[in-house]
Design a protein around this motif. Structure first.
Motif, mmCIF file in Angstrom:
data_model
loop_
_atom_site.group_PDB
_atom_site.id
_atom_site.type_symbol
_atom_site.label_atom_id
_atom_site.label_comp_id
_atom_site.label_asym_id
_atom_site.label_seq_id
_atom_site.Cartn_x
_atom_site.Cartn_y
_atom_site.Cartn_z
ATOM 1 N N VAL A 90 0.706 -1.132 -0.110
ATOM 2 C CA VAL A 90 0.032 -0.072 0.083
ATOM 3 C C VAL A 90 0.771 1.319 -0.068
ATOM 4 C CG1 VAL A 90 -1.991 1.279 1.370
ATOM 5 C CG2 VAL A 90 -2.048 -1.258 1.133
ATOM 6 N N LEU A 91 2.053 1.295 0.833
ATOM 7 C CA LEU A 91 2.902 2.515 0.708
ATOM 8 C C LEU A 91 3.508 2.570 -0.695
ATOM 9 C CD1 LEU A 91 4.510 4.492 2.510
ATOM 10 C CD2 LEU A 91 6.077 2.772 3.209
ATOM 11 N N THR A 92 4.025 1.651 -1.059
ATOM 12 C CA THR A 92 4.851 1.834 -2.291
ATOM 13 C C THR A 92 3.807 2.295 -3.487
ATOM 14 O OG1 THR A 92 4.589 -0.723 -2.873
ATOM 15 C CG2 THR A 92 6.644 0.174 -1.756
ATOM 16 N N GLU A 93 2.617 1.594 -3.513
ATOM 17 C CA GLU A 93 1.518 2.060 -4.466
ATOM 18 C C GLU A 93 1.268 3.596 -4.355
ATOM 19 O OE1 GLU A 93 -1.937 -0.216 -4.007
ATOM 20 O OE2 GLU A 93 -0.891 -2.315 -4.340
ATOM 21 N N ARG A 94 1.085 4.102 -3.004
ATOM 22 C CA ARG A 94 0.790 5.482 -2.858
ATOM 23 C C ARG A 94 1.858 6.369 -3.282
ATOM 24 N NH1 ARG A 94 -2.632 5.904 2.524
ATOM 25 N NH2 ARG A 94 -4.568 4.762 1.685
ATOM 26 N N LEU A 95 3.253 5.736 -2.883
ATOM 27 C CA LEU A 95 4.273 6.584 -3.476
ATOM 28 C C LEU A 95 4.612 6.680 -4.998
ATOM 29 C CD1 LEU A 95 6.809 5.306 -0.754
ATOM 30 C CD2 LEU A 95 6.100 7.715 -0.941
ATOM 31 N N ASP A 96 4.263 5.709 -5.572
ATOM 32 C CA ASP A 96 4.445 5.420 -7.221
ATOM 33 C C ASP A 96 3.359 6.369 -7.546
ATOM 34 O OD1 ASP A 96 6.422 3.520 -7.293
ATOM 35 O OD2 ASP A 96 5.036 1.781 -7.406
ATOM 36 N N ALA A 97 2.152 6.346 -6.983
ATOM 37 C CA ALA A 97 0.918 7.327 -7.581
ATOM 38 C C ALA A 97 1.327 8.602 -7.625
ATOM 39 C CB ALA A 97 -0.281 7.044 -6.842
ATOM 40 N N ALA A 98 2.306 9.008 -6.547
ATOM 41 C CA ALA A 98 2.690 10.542 -6.309
ATOM 42 C C ALA A 98 3.851 10.746 -7.307
ATOM 43 C CB ALA A 98 2.913 10.550 -5.167
ATOM 44 N N GLY A 99 4.302 9.559 -7.810
ATOM 45 C CA GLY A 99 5.773 9.875 -8.733
ATOM 46 C C GLY A 99 6.972 9.982 -7.925
ATOM 47 N N ALA A 100 6.800 9.354 -6.842
ATOM 48 C CA ALA A 100 8.049 9.297 -5.893
ATOM 49 C C ALA A 100 8.281 7.696 -5.686
ATOM 50 C CB ALA A 100 7.528 9.903 -4.361
ATOM 51 N N THR A 101 9.610 7.499 -5.954
ATOM 52 C CA THR A 101 10.150 6.061 -5.670
ATOM 53 C C THR A 101 11.490 5.964 -5.121
ATOM 54 O OG1 THR A 101 10.737 6.150 -7.796
ATOM 55 C CG2 THR A 101 8.502 5.297 -7.697
ATOM 56 N N PRO A 102 11.291 6.731 -3.674
ATOM 57 C CA PRO A 102 12.684 6.851 -3.111
ATOM 58 C C PRO A 102 13.071 5.335 -2.862
ATOM 59 C CG PRO A 102 11.093 7.311 -1.758
ATOM 60 C CD PRO A 102 10.287 7.281 -2.994
ATOM 61 N N PRO A 103 14.569 5.264 -2.458
ATOM 62 C CA PRO A 103 15.078 3.993 -1.845
ATOM 63 C C PRO A 103 14.486 4.020 -0.541
ATOM 64 C CG PRO A 103 16.867 5.565 -2.315
ATOM 65 C CD PRO A 103 15.512 6.321 -2.968
ATOM 66 N N ALA A 104 14.240 2.789 0.352
ATOM 67 C CA ALA A 104 13.705 2.747 1.228
ATOM 68 C C ALA A 104 14.531 1.329 2.034
ATOM 69 C CB ALA A 104 12.481 2.573 1.284
ATOM 70 N N THR A 105 14.425 1.592 3.273
ATOM 71 C CA THR A 105 15.197 0.547 4.045
ATOM 72 C C THR A 105 13.966 0.357 5.155
ATOM 73 O OG1 THR A 105 17.276 1.265 3.802
ATOM 74 C CG2 THR A 105 16.714 -0.215 5.636
ATOM 75 N N LEU A 106 13.425 -1.110 5.206
ATOM 76 C CA LEU A 106 12.623 -1.598 6.407
ATOM 77 C C LEU A 106 13.392 -2.076 7.432
ATOM 78 C CD1 LEU A 106 9.435 -1.648 7.160
ATOM 79 C CD2 LEU A 106 9.465 -3.760 5.933
ATOM 80 N N VAL A 107 13.071 -1.680 8.578
ATOM 81 C CA VAL A 107 13.920 -2.387 9.822
ATOM 82 C C VAL A 107 13.085 -2.605 10.897
ATOM 83 C CG1 VAL A 107 15.849 -1.634 11.638
ATOM 84 C CG2 VAL A 107 15.832 -0.830 9.502
ATOM 85 N N GLY A 108 13.250 -3.975 11.179
ATOM 86 C CA GLY A 108 12.299 -4.502 12.511
ATOM 87 C C GLY A 108 12.882 -4.097 13.834
ATOM 88 N N VAL A 109 12.440 -3.539 14.665
ATOM 89 C CA VAL A 109 12.880 -3.305 15.854
ATOM 90 C C VAL A 109 11.893 -3.932 17.292
ATOM 91 C CG1 VAL A 109 14.031 -1.406 15.263
ATOM 92 C CG2 VAL A 109 11.870 -1.168 16.248
ATOM 93 N N SER A 110 12.466 -4.075 18.292
ATOM 94 C CA SER A 110 11.565 -4.580 19.560
ATOM 95 C C SER A 110 10.744 -3.670 20.029
ATOM 96 C CB SER A 110 12.560 -5.237 20.303
ATOM 97 O OG SER A 110 13.374 -4.330 21.069
ATOM 98 N N ARG A 111 11.236 -2.355 19.824
ATOM 99 C CA ARG A 111 10.226 -1.260 20.403
ATOM 100 C C ARG A 111 10.760 0.112 20.004
ATOM 101 N NH1 ARG A 111 11.089 -0.312 26.928
ATOM 102 N NH2 ARG A 111 13.357 0.356 26.797
#
Length: 57
Positions: A20-41
């Protein structure tokens, strides 16, 4: 140049919603590199997601 770092406390839920996030960014013409990080809190116990945006030239 723009980049995103996304910190999440529930990686499984984040991966489900990531499309959903990437679809919204694509629709806005924004496709920045992204890093997804899992954290405990995060700093605020009720916070589930933190997004840091970095810009530079």
């Amino acid at each position: 140049m723009l980049s995103l770092t996304i910190y999440v406390t529930d990686m499984d839920a984040a991966l489900v919603a990531y499309g959903v996030l990437t679809e919204r960014l694509d629709a806005a013409g924004a496709t920045p590199p992204a890093t997804l990080v899992g954290v405990s809190r995060l700093a605020i116990p009720s916070m589930l997601v933190e997004i840091t945006v970095t810009t530079g030239r």
